[in-house]
Design an enzyme around this catalytic site. Structure first.
Site, short mmCIF file in Angstrom:
data_model
loop_
_atom_site.label_atom_id
_atom_site.label_comp_id
_atom_site.label_asym_id
_atom_site.label_seq_id
_atom_site.Cartn_x
_atom_site.Cartn_y
_atom_site.Cartn_z
CG ASP A 35 36.15 38.52 40.69
OD1 ASP A 35 36.76 37.64 40.05
OD2 ASP A 35 36.35 39.73 40.55
NE ARG A 67 33.97 45.10 37.03
CZ ARG A 67 35.11 44.44 36.91
NH1 ARG A 67 36.26 45.06 36.91
NH2 ARG A 67 35.11 43.12 36.78
CD GLN A 118 40.84 39.82 32.09
OE1 GLN A 118 40.73 38.89 31.29
NE2 GLN A 118 39.80 40.49 32.54
CG ASN A 167 37.99 33.36 39.05
OD1 ASN A 167 38.27 34.51 39.36
ND2 ASN A 167 38.83 32.56 38.43
CE LYS A 168 37.79 37.92 34.48
NZ LYS A 168 36.96 39.10 34.64
NE ARG A 194 42.61 42.68 35.87
CZ ARG A 194 43.45 41.94 36.54
NH1 ARG A 194 44.55 42.46 37.04
NH2 ARG A 194 43.25 40.64 36.69
N GLY A 195 40.75 43.06 39.45
CA GLY A 195 41.16 42.12 40.49
C GLY A 195 40.52 42.58 41.79
CB ALA A 196 38.46 40.72 44.25
#
Lengths: 382, 382
Positions: free
Chosen positions: B256, B96, B215, B266-267, B53-55
């Site tokens: 993101d 995604r 996370q 973002n999250k 995960r993570g852009a």
């Protein structure tokens, strides 16, 4: 509120006058357990270890704990002196430092048994016991009446919100548990919701999980479900997004302490929701009995001590795995955790305080005016 | 970054050219597991099921997945046509929906193999494979260089903060994991922190737990711990309180997707921290490679689709119980849950965007000026 169809309060004197019953809220929603209190230490532990939580219920539990301490003295044929009363009061006051209702209830019971003027030792222990019992009963009944009144005042807000958009349910966001389980009955923030539900107003509640102890996911969701109120659990991070997208009509939370200018101390994370509400033009209401107002405090951020609780509440999450309630570790064991339990929402972010005397603006003048006598009796006026 | 003293990237081609290795991040911090990818579907699953995960790392994984798909064709002596490439690209893009880097990396690899002009089928499959490999390697190496540059620019901010209060560590609050694990190396938000740590500037990081997938508690705390950086895990609710009490010098998060006017997706929960930072005068910085900028979007709240993930991420928390990783149920089974994965922080709340080309104001003009060529090449200019 009903549990499996049976109406319950959250604390009650049993048929045995030496036993008070409470619900052990630590195992909800996984287990519904009723626990007996038989002496002062049981009450102190129930408050400290959070078998009971919520400002009004903590106050009620403290009052009944003093009664139980007195009951054991009387049962043993022993007298009750002023020093006994002070010792019991101190033990209770040390159990949870932030809850103003705890101090309020203890102070009130102490006054009830000493107001005759003479030394307490001159009063028969049976008389003191009777006074403590009547005071505990009064605190409980007044809490129920107060919450019902809060509910009636808050109901107007929900009815108005429904009138503005009658085609869909009123969406309320709440944080933590300011519900039936936090009080003797009805709850504070939930009282308007329960009354609206009974009045046929469609209500849907966004329930913040409320880490670290998850009182929203565990308690609020459970009690709303028991009452048949539509609700959805979200993580604490989600509320701002929901408000940005127009999915929240109003926020409605409880509080552990409100200063005389209307700063609101409540469960950690409340401040973040108030900021989001303000940023999106969503009304942010705080429901409280006026006993929660601390007339001696003004600037909440500077003056209210914030309880720090165990890091294990952060590093572990309580849940159910294969039918057993257990604590799951979620952080690297070498990483320290920090756990402030409350935060302060400045009065400028609060749309209104829903009290038993109506909805009051969160400012010094409005609060002093509405509660004039209380302000004069309990502390220096602003 | 080192794990148990061994330097690792988060994705790498192994000695076997048909295998790419990744870290299965789903079991951290409880288990450190390296997983092989051997075909396109492995990569799609790794992205969709969040092994990675993570852009930036999602982009790198997509690039290597295209390489693996081509590698199998070549190994089987089969040709690679345009339709194959489009099919592989579509499968990856569907994994995604929110991550702009995924589309960026896929688009870039597609261009790398088609820029010669003629139909892809006219190019030998070995040549296409070689181009995909070089492109994946370039994406990874550029990511490392980019993050290093982000780190250097962000380091200036941390150095300044330290100079203002040299007697104590610089307190940084971060949300989610924009760390080494979210990229190929260094991380975005963590790159300035790692560089400051190496430069001897005392840094302490408040790590938001980041429900629902934790996370922060699981990944950021773990990687900071591996690198020896001082940190403390807090629940997502705590950040506002910490800022009110002056315990945060700056916020530093990843993203993101950033729109051309500087709105930050973002999250979920990032927006709440940005509100608190703004309310308390705490600088709020977002670290990002410029590939994260979506030049076609302007108003993030209106235009960015927000991924909704499984309600089980809310109703259950992953943790370790008696040595076993398991999912603990935390809500009443009858209570529904809602799980939006991201939110949008409006540009007005962002102090600056830390990019590989320096710190840029979050506004249309500043961004267009700094990334003029990128804006012209990738989409309509503002």
């Amino acid at each position: 509120v009903e549990v499996d169809g049976i109406a319950h309060r959250t604390i009650w004197l049993t048929e045995d006058p030496g036993t008070v019953s409470i619900i052990d809220q630590r195992w909800l929603p996984h287990r519904f357990e009723i626990v007996p209190l038989r002496e002062l230490d049981d009450g102190v532990r129930a408050i400290r270890d959070m078998l009971v939580r919520g400002a009004p219920l903590i106050g009620a539990t403290a009052a009944w704990s003093l009664y139980l301490a007195a009951h054991r003295r009387v049962a043993a044929g022993q007298p009750i002196g002023q020093a006994d009363l002070e010792e019991w009061a101190d033990a209770l006051l040390a159990a949870r430092p932030t809850a103003i209702n705890l101090a309020w209830a203890v102070h009130r019971c102490r006054r009830a048994v000493t107001r005759t003027g003479g030394p307490l030792a001159d009063t028969p222990a049976e008389t003191t016991l009777g006074r403590l019992r009547r005071e505990a009963e009064a605190i409980c009944n007044e809490d129920v009446d107060t919450n019902r009144a809060i509910g009636e005042h808050g109901l107007v807000l929900l009815r108005d919100a429904h009138a503005r958009a009658p085609e869909r349910p009123v969406n309320v966001l709440t944080h933590c548990n300011a519900g039936w389980l936090a009080t003797v009955d009805w709850g504070t923030a939930t009282a308007p919701i329960y009354l609206a539900h009974r009045a046929g107003i469609p209500v849907h509640v966004w329930v913040d999980e409320t880490r670290p102890r998850n009182q929203g996911a565990q308690l609020t969701a459970w009690e709303l479900g028991q009452a048949g109120v539509r609700h959805t659990v979200v993580v604490d991070n989600a509320g701002g997004h929901l408000m940005q997208r127009g999915q929240v009509d109003l926020c409605l939370v409880g509080t552990d302490r409100v200063t005389r200018r209307g700063d609101v101390c409540n469960k950690i994370g409340t401040y973040l929701k108030a900021l989001a509400a303000y940023d999106n033009g969503v009304p942010f209401y705080v429901a409280l009995p006026s006993s929660t107002i601390d007339w001696k405090s003004d600037d909440g951020i500077r003056e209210i001590p914030i309880e720090e609780r165990s890091p294990e509440e952060v590093s572990h999450v309580q849940g159910i795995v294969g039918g057993a309630v257990c604590a799951a570790g979620i952080t690297p064991p070498a990483s320290p955790c920090h756990n402030p339990a409350f935060d302060v929402t400045p009065a400028r972010l609060v749309t209104g305080l829903i009290t038993e005397r109506g909805v009051v603006a969160a400012d010094t003048h409005a609060l002093a005016e509405r509660f004039d006598r209380v302000a004069a009796a309990d502390g220096p006026s602003p």
